[in-house]
Design a protein around this motif. Structure first.
Motif, PDB file in Angstrom:
ATOM      1  N   GLY A  15      62.472   6.394 -33.516  1.00  0.00           N
ATOM      2  CA  GLY A  15      63.637   5.741 -34.671  1.00  0.00           C
ATOM      3  C   GLY A  15      64.230   4.524 -33.916  1.00  0.00           C
ATOM      4  N   ARG A  16      64.652   4.844 -32.997  1.00  0.00           N
ATOM      5  CA  ARG A  16      65.592   3.778 -32.336  1.00  0.00           C
ATOM      6  C   ARG A  16      64.670   2.373 -31.792  1.00  0.00           C
ATOM      7  N   ILE A  17      63.437   2.900 -31.574  1.00  0.00           N
ATOM      8  CA  ILE A  17      62.545   1.789 -31.045  1.00  0.00           C
ATOM      9  C   ILE A  17      62.154   0.737 -32.186  1.00  0.00           C
ATOM     10  N   GLU A  18      62.005   1.580 -33.350  1.00  0.00           N
ATOM     11  CA  GLU A  18      61.777   0.866 -34.558  1.00  0.00           C
ATOM     12  C   GLU A  18      62.850   0.165 -35.107  1.00  0.00           C
ATOM     13  N   GLN A  19      64.116   0.369 -34.657  1.00  0.00           N
ATOM     14  CA  GLN A  19      65.141  -0.674 -35.115  1.00  0.00           C
ATOM     15  C   GLN A  19      65.390  -1.902 -34.462  1.00  0.00           C
ATOM     16  N   LEU A  20      64.447  -1.928 -33.304  1.00  0.00           N
ATOM     17  CA  LEU A  20      64.484  -3.304 -32.468  1.00  0.00           C
ATOM     18  C   LEU A  20      63.703  -4.319 -33.212  1.00  0.00           C
ATOM     19  N   SER A  21      64.293  -5.666 -32.805  1.00  0.00           N
ATOM     20  CA  SER A  21      63.760  -6.725 -33.926  1.00  0.00           C
ATOM     21  C   SER A  21      63.667  -7.984 -32.732  1.00  0.00           C
ATOM     22  N   GLU A  22      63.160  -8.918 -33.398  1.00  0.00           N
ATOM     23  CA  GLU A  22      63.253 -10.145 -32.244  1.00  0.00           C
ATOM     24  C   GLU A  22      64.412 -10.726 -32.160  1.00  0.00           C
ATOM     25  N   GLY A  27      73.485  -6.499 -24.710  1.00  0.00           N
ATOM     26  CA  GLY A  27      74.736  -6.362 -24.365  1.00  0.00           C
ATOM     27  C   GLY A  27      75.005  -6.473 -22.885  1.00  0.00           C
ATOM     28  N   TRP A  28      73.936  -6.678 -22.312  1.00  0.00           N
ATOM     29  CA  TRP A  28      74.008  -7.035 -20.737  1.00  0.00           C
ATOM     30  C   TRP A  28      72.684  -7.298 -20.223  1.00  0.00           C
ATOM     31  N   GLY A  29      72.630  -7.778 -18.969  1.00  0.00           N
ATOM     32  CA  GLY A  29      71.402  -8.096 -18.431  1.00  0.00           C
ATOM     33  C   GLY A  29      70.761  -9.277 -18.653  1.00  0.00           C
ATOM     34  N   ASP A 139      66.482   5.276 -23.295  1.00  0.00           N
ATOM     35  CA  ASP A 139      67.688   5.420 -23.902  1.00  0.00           C
ATOM     36  C   ASP A 139      68.566   4.206 -23.261  1.00  0.00           C
ATOM     37  N   HIS A 140      68.601   4.044 -21.882  1.00  0.00           N
ATOM     38  CA  HIS A 140      69.223   2.993 -21.293  1.00  0.00           C
ATOM     39  C   HIS A 140      69.045   1.582 -21.857  1.00  0.00           C
ATOM     40  N   HIS A 141      67.658   1.246 -22.085  1.00  0.00           N
ATOM     41  CA  HIS A 141      67.370  -0.187 -22.531  1.00  0.00           C
ATOM     42  C   HIS A 141      67.446  -0.181 -23.999  1.00  0.00           C
ATOM     43  N   LEU A 142      67.532   0.806 -24.627  1.00  0.00           N
ATOM     44  CA  LEU A 142      67.794   0.767 -26.153  1.00  0.00           C
ATOM     45  C   LEU A 142      69.191   0.397 -26.402  1.00  0.00           C
ATOM     46  N   LYS A 143      70.178   1.268 -25.461  1.00  0.00           N
ATOM     47  CA  LYS A 143      71.495   0.875 -25.839  1.00  0.00           C
ATOM     48  C   LYS A 143      71.707  -0.549 -25.245  1.00  0.00           C
ATOM     49  N   GLN A 144      71.086  -1.242 -24.303  1.00  0.00           N
ATOM     50  CA  GLN A 144      71.172  -2.481 -23.968  1.00  0.00           C
ATOM     51  C   GLN A 144      71.040  -3.518 -24.850  1.00  0.00           C
ATOM     52  N   PHE A 145      69.988  -3.000 -25.903  1.00  0.00           N
ATOM     53  CA  PHE A 145      70.110  -3.951 -27.210  1.00  0.00           C
ATOM     54  C   PHE A 145      70.605  -3.289 -28.441  1.00  0.00           C
ATOM     55  N   GLY A 146      71.599  -2.414 -28.182  1.00  0.00           N
ATOM     56  CA  GLY A 146      72.317  -2.058 -29.486  1.00  0.00           C
ATOM     57  C   GLY A 146      71.729  -0.886 -30.361  1.00  0.00           C
ATOM     58  N   VAL A 147      70.622  -0.345 -29.894  1.00  0.00           N
ATOM     59  CA  VAL A 147      69.944   0.610 -30.952  1.00  0.00           C
ATOM     60  C   VAL A 147      70.002   1.933 -30.040  1.00  0.00           C
TER      61      VAL A 147
END
Length: 147
Positions: A15-22, A27-29, A139-147
Motif C-alpha cells: 500500500g505504501r509503495i502504491e502511494q509513491l508517485s513521480e 525528505g533526505w538523501g 520502510d526506510h526508503h518509503l519514509k524517505q519519500f514521505g509514505v
C-alpha cells in the motif's frame, strides 16, 4: 520487527509503495524517487534468486552492521549506500515502480521456501531475518519519500 513475509506487513508495504508517485519528494538523501525504487529492487532480487554462494560475508559488516538489518531500531538518515546499489543516471519512475511492486509480490510468494542461501555480504540469515531485512529497507526508503 515486522517482516514482509507476514501478510499484514506485506500488505502495508504494498500500500505504501502504491502511494509513491513521480512527484514524491525526498525528505533526505540524494536519490530521486525513480532511483530509490530502482535501488530497493536489488535486495529483493538477491533473496528471490536465492543463489548458492561460498561467501561467508564481510567480517566487519557482519560484526558491526548485520543485526541492524533486522532489529527494531530505525536506521539513521543518509547512511552510505553500497556502490552496486547506487546510480547516477535517471530512472523512469513508472517502469521501476512496476518492477519493485512485482518483486515485493515475488518475495512474498517464496515465503514458504525451506532453504535460504546466505547473503553475499552479510552471510546467513534465517527466513524471518530475510523478511525483516526487506521490510526495514523498504520502510526506510518509503519514509524517505514521505509514505
Amino acid at each position: 520487527m515486522k517482516s514482509i513475509l507476514n501478510e499484514e506487513a506485506y500488505q502495508e508495504i504494498k500500500g505504501r509503495i502504491e502511494q509513491l508517485s513521480e512527484t514524491s519528494e525526498k525528505g533526505w538523501g540524494k536519490m530521486t524517487v525513480g532511483q530509490m525504487v530502482w535501488h530497493c529492487q536489488y535486495p529483493l532480487k538477491l533473496a528471490i534468486e536465492n543463489k548458492p554462494n561460498t561467501s561467508k560475508g564481510n567480517w566487519f559488516i557482519k560484526t558491526f552492521f548485520k543485526k541492524s538489518l533486522y532489529n527494531d531500531k530505525p536506521w539513521r538518515k543518509n547512511l552510505p549506500t553500497a556502490p552496486q546499489l547506487k546510480t547516477k543516471e535517471d530512472k523512469v519512475f513508472s517502469t521501476e515502480h512496476e518492477i519493485l511492486k512485482t518483486l515485493v509480490n515475488d518475495f512474498y510468494a517464496v515465503r514458504d521456501r525451506k532453504e535460504w542461501y546466505p547473503h553475499p555480504a552479510f552471510g546467513p540469515f534465517t527466513k524471518e531475518q530475510w523478511g525483516q531485512m526487506q521490510y526495514k529497507h523498504l520502510d526506510h526508503h518509503l519514509k524517505q519519500f514521505g509514505v
